[in-house]
Design a protein around this motif. Structure first.
Motif, mmCIF file in Angstrom:
data_model
loop_
_atom_site.group_PDB
_atom_site.id
_atom_site.type_symbol
_atom_site.label_atom_id
_atom_site.label_comp_id
_atom_site.label_asym_id
_atom_site.label_seq_id
_atom_site.Cartn_x
_atom_site.Cartn_y
_atom_site.Cartn_z
ATOM 1 N N TYR A 86 -4.999 -2.610 -7.775
ATOM 2 C CA TYR A 86 -5.078 -1.860 -6.627
ATOM 3 C C TYR A 86 -5.710 -0.464 -6.691
ATOM 4 N N SER A 87 -5.063 0.069 -7.465
ATOM 5 C CA SER A 87 -5.408 1.628 -7.809
ATOM 6 C C SER A 87 -7.030 1.545 -8.243
ATOM 7 N N GLY A 88 -7.650 0.584 -9.243
ATOM 8 C CA GLY A 88 -8.908 0.516 -9.168
ATOM 9 C C GLY A 88 -9.662 0.267 -8.103
ATOM 10 N N GLU A 144 -1.405 5.067 -1.225
ATOM 11 C CA GLU A 144 -1.491 5.111 -2.640
ATOM 12 C C GLU A 144 -0.911 3.863 -3.277
ATOM 13 N N ARG A 145 -0.222 3.089 -2.586
ATOM 14 C CA ARG A 145 0.246 1.802 -3.373
ATOM 15 C C ARG A 145 -0.025 0.753 -2.263
ATOM 16 N N CYS A 146 -0.235 -0.618 -2.901
ATOM 17 C CA CYS A 146 -0.827 -1.485 -2.059
ATOM 18 C C CYS A 146 0.306 -1.971 -1.118
ATOM 19 N N PRO A 147 -0.098 -2.147 0.246
ATOM 20 C CA PRO A 147 0.925 -2.309 1.307
ATOM 21 C C PRO A 147 1.418 -4.105 1.102
ATOM 22 N N TRP A 148 0.759 -4.703 0.512
ATOM 23 C CA TRP A 148 1.180 -5.998 0.213
ATOM 24 C C TRP A 148 1.968 -6.504 -1.029
ATOM 25 N N THR A 149 2.942 -7.539 -0.880
ATOM 26 C CA THR A 149 3.592 -7.806 -2.082
ATOM 27 C C THR A 149 2.640 -8.982 -2.861
ATOM 28 N N ILE A 150 2.699 -9.028 -4.097
ATOM 29 C CA ILE A 150 2.024 -10.006 -4.968
ATOM 30 C C ILE A 150 2.141 -11.434 -4.241
ATOM 31 N N GLY A 151 3.223 -11.947 -3.562
ATOM 32 C CA GLY A 151 3.492 -12.912 -2.960
ATOM 33 C C GLY A 151 2.668 -13.048 -1.892
ATOM 34 N N GLU A 152 2.674 -12.057 -1.157
ATOM 35 C CA GLU A 152 1.663 -12.046 0.137
ATOM 36 C C GLU A 152 0.152 -12.114 -0.221
ATOM 37 N N LEU A 153 -0.186 -11.598 -1.365
ATOM 38 C CA LEU A 153 -1.468 -11.416 -2.003
ATOM 39 C C LEU A 153 -2.052 -12.916 -2.074
ATOM 40 N N GLY A 178 4.711 -10.154 -15.286
ATOM 41 C CA GLY A 178 3.769 -9.119 -15.312
ATOM 42 C C GLY A 178 2.741 -9.003 -14.225
ATOM 43 N N LEU A 179 2.713 -10.212 -13.465
ATOM 44 C CA LEU A 179 1.765 -10.255 -12.295
ATOM 45 C C LEU A 179 1.957 -8.862 -11.485
ATOM 46 N N ASP A 180 3.027 -8.604 -10.886
ATOM 47 C CA ASP A 180 3.241 -7.484 -10.063
ATOM 48 C C ASP A 180 2.635 -6.121 -10.781
ATOM 49 N N GLU A 181 2.805 -5.829 -12.100
ATOM 50 C CA GLU A 181 2.316 -4.685 -12.804
ATOM 51 C C GLU A 181 0.719 -4.713 -12.691
ATOM 52 N N THR A 182 0.202 -5.953 -12.784
ATOM 53 C CA THR A 182 -1.399 -6.272 -12.899
ATOM 54 C C THR A 182 -1.815 -5.733 -11.559
ATOM 55 N N ALA A 183 -1.312 -6.232 -10.409
ATOM 56 C CA ALA A 183 -1.523 -5.948 -9.010
ATOM 57 C C ALA A 183 -1.546 -4.445 -8.739
ATOM 58 N N VAL A 184 -0.510 -3.858 -9.386
ATOM 59 C CA VAL A 184 -0.431 -2.160 -9.048
ATOM 60 C C VAL A 184 -1.703 -1.688 -9.595
ATOM 61 N N LYS A 185 -1.889 -2.125 -10.729
ATOM 62 C CA LYS A 185 -3.199 -1.525 -11.764
ATOM 63 C C LYS A 185 -4.481 -1.898 -10.929
#
Length: 86
Positions: free
Chosen positions: A21-23, A52-61, A12-19
């Motif tokens: 980033y939006s905030g 609109e979307r984070c330009p980095w992957t969760i792995g990169e972050l 669920g980390l990818d979904e958390t990162a998407v949310k």
């Protein structure tokens, strides 16, 4: 590292990162407007200025020392924009 010791946290980390980033994107816009009012700055960052979307992957972050040049960031946001930087 916490994730290395607890691999189940990766779920669920990818979904958390998407949310997140939006905030964060909203916070950047709000902070920009506040700085404009308080410090007499004549330009602001708007939602259209940010991807609109984070330009980095969760792995990169999660990579220590993550750094991108302006050109790399532009390429991730809009591949055609790199040509405009030169």
């Amino acid at each position: 590292m916490l994730l290395e010791d607890n691999p189940s946290l990766k779920h669920g980390l990818d979904e958390t990162a998407v949310k997140a980033y939006s905030g964060i994107r909203d916070l950047v816009v709000d902070k920009s407007r506040k700085m404009c009012r308080e410090q007499d700055i004549d330009w602001t960052v708007d939602h259209d200025d940010l991807p609109e979307r984070c330009p980095w992957t969760i792995g990169e972050l999660l990579t220590p020392g993550l750094y991108f040049t302006r050109a790399e960031l532009a390429r991730r946001i809009d591949p055609a924009s790199e040509a405009r930087l030169h």
